[in-house]
Design a protein around this motif. Structure first.
Motif, mmCIF file in Angstrom:
data_model
loop_
_atom_site.group_PDB
_atom_site.id
_atom_site.type_symbol
_atom_site.label_atom_id
_atom_site.label_comp_id
_atom_site.label_asym_id
_atom_site.label_seq_id
_atom_site.Cartn_x
_atom_site.Cartn_y
_atom_site.Cartn_z
ATOM 1 N N THR A 33 0.819 -1.216 0.000
ATOM 2 C CA THR A 33 0.000 0.000 0.000
ATOM 3 C C THR A 33 0.848 1.259 0.000
ATOM 4 O O THR A 33 0.355 2.349 0.319
ATOM 5 C CB THR A 33 -0.931 0.003 1.224
ATOM 6 O OG1 THR A 33 -0.133 -0.096 2.424
ATOM 7 C CG2 THR A 33 -1.906 -1.160 1.181
ATOM 8 N N HIS A 43 -5.661 -2.204 -6.192
ATOM 9 C CA HIS A 43 -6.185 -1.992 -4.838
ATOM 10 C C HIS A 43 -6.321 -3.322 -4.099
ATOM 11 O O HIS A 43 -5.935 -3.441 -2.932
ATOM 12 C CB HIS A 43 -7.541 -1.294 -4.916
ATOM 13 C CG HIS A 43 -8.134 -0.966 -3.589
ATOM 14 N ND1 HIS A 43 -7.800 0.159 -2.880
ATOM 15 C CD2 HIS A 43 -9.049 -1.641 -2.822
ATOM 16 C CE1 HIS A 43 -8.468 0.181 -1.742
ATOM 17 N NE2 HIS A 43 -9.232 -0.888 -1.671
ATOM 18 N N ARG A 68 -4.017 -5.922 -0.637
ATOM 19 C CA ARG A 68 -4.804 -6.185 0.565
ATOM 20 C C ARG A 68 -5.278 -7.622 0.726
ATOM 21 O O ARG A 68 -5.793 -7.980 1.784
ATOM 22 C CB ARG A 68 -6.027 -5.249 0.582
ATOM 23 C CG ARG A 68 -5.657 -3.788 0.717
ATOM 24 C CD ARG A 68 -6.782 -2.849 0.327
ATOM 25 N NE ARG A 68 -6.425 -1.449 0.608
ATOM 26 C CZ ARG A 68 -5.663 -0.720 -0.214
ATOM 27 N NH1 ARG A 68 -5.232 -1.229 -1.361
ATOM 28 N NH2 ARG A 68 -5.358 0.533 0.120
ATOM 29 N N SER A 107 -13.578 -8.478 2.885
ATOM 30 C CA SER A 107 -12.953 -7.160 2.913
ATOM 31 C C SER A 107 -13.237 -6.391 1.623
ATOM 32 O O SER A 107 -13.705 -6.945 0.624
ATOM 33 C CB SER A 107 -11.439 -7.308 3.097
ATOM 34 O OG SER A 107 -10.856 -7.856 1.925
ATOM 35 N N GLY A 115 -10.972 -5.439 -0.207
ATOM 36 C CA GLY A 115 -10.053 -6.009 -1.184
ATOM 37 C C GLY A 115 -10.693 -7.126 -1.986
ATOM 38 O O GLY A 115 -10.503 -7.224 -3.201
#
Length: 310
Positions: A41, A96, A100, A156, A158
């Motif tokens: 990240t 993204h 994650r 999540s 993610g």
């Protein structure tokens, strides 16, 4: 060797060529996963994906005059434009998610891509979706539920982002298959790389943060692997049907699980492997049935032609 025999030999080699190109593509995609996972990240997803595609676009800038001289029709340019928009959405969601979600889970969810391609082709292009195709979709969704296990663990952002990326990628690949039938594979990849770079530019500018030399080097490597992967995948589409090339992609779950465990210390989740196995199993069964149908159709066509000649 006669011209007919030489042509037959080439046709026999084409499935193997398609498999080889898809193997190269799948290995490169695993390398891309590793590079993006390594970055984590540290950079916003839009910025990371922009830098990656900017590096990739550099490889294709010398092709711009040649592409312009091809006088591509307005219809094809519209298809390139739609593919660029879809790919922009897909790569931002994917970058993204990659930072994650464990690598193996990313790959397992990504196996839904052929199912999404089937659905998109059926909905947007009018390809027939019979009972078998519907059953394949439902079984693959069951496999996805095993991977995600909603209600038994937290889903999540993610995971949701990867599901969105898989959908957008599927829509992009359907357009790529159509484009690959009308323009060279290198042109399909070049236009995609350049147009997506421009599409990502304003998104990256809105969230820009300082970039280190190490991050640039990793993204340059990701760009090289990603560009080669897309080129190899497009060549595979041209060389052989998806029923031949797509199963090769399923090896990614093995390589991804190994990459996550060895490079990032991620535990190998048996539920993820089980869900991936369900998805792979139904897709392989569908591939086998499609291949048999195609073989029977060719045999019937040859028999009919022989009857006419006699």
């Amino acid at each position: 060797m006669s011209d007919k025999a030489a042509s037959a030999a080439v046709e026999r080699r084409r499935p193997l060529l398609g498999i080889a190109w898809m193997l190269v593509a799948s290995l490169c995609f695993v390398g891309v996963n590793g590079g993006v996972k390594y970055l984590g990240t540290g950079l916003p997803a839009a910025q990371s994906s922009f830098i990656r595609f900017a590096f990739g676009a550099i490889f294709f800038l010398p092709m711009v005059p040649k592409i312009w001289a091809m006088q591509i029709s307005a219809r094809l340019w519209r298809m390139f434009g739609w593919r660029a928009l879809l790919h922009v959405a897909a790569v931002v969601c994917w970058f993204h998610a990659m930072a994650r979600v464990p690598v193996a889970e990313i790959s397992a969810i990504g196996f839904l891509n052929p199912v999404m391609v089937m659905l998109v082709a059926g909905i947007l292009l009018g390809d027939r979706l019979g009972l078998r195709q519907v059953m394949v979709v439902l079984a693959a969704m069951l496999g996805a539920l095993l991977v995600l296990r909603p209600g038994f663990r937290e889903i999540s952002e993610g995971h949701l982002s990867q599901l969105a990326a898989t959908t957008f990628f599927a829509m992009s690949y359907v357009i790529a298959r159509r484009l690959a039938l009308e323009v060279p594979a290198a042109v399909v990849v070049a236009v995609m790389s350049i147009s997506v770079t421009f599409g990502l530019m304003p998104l990256a500018a809105a969230v820009w943060v300082p970039v280190s030399a190490e991050q640039l080097a990793v993204l340059a490597g990701v760009a090289a692997l990603g560009t080669l992967a897309h080129y190899a995948m497009t060549k595979a589409f041209v060389a052989a049907p998806l029923t031949v090339t797509q199963p090769v992609n399923f090896l990614q779950i093995v390589w991804s699980a190994a990459l996550g465990a060895l490079a990032f210390g991620e535990a190998v989740d048996p539920w993820v492997l089980a869900g991936a196995a369900v998805i792979i199993g139904v897709l392989c069964l569908n591939t086998w049935i499609e291949a048999r149908k195609e073989g029977r159709a060719k045999a019937e066509a040859l028999a009919a032609a022989a009857a006419v000649e006699s």
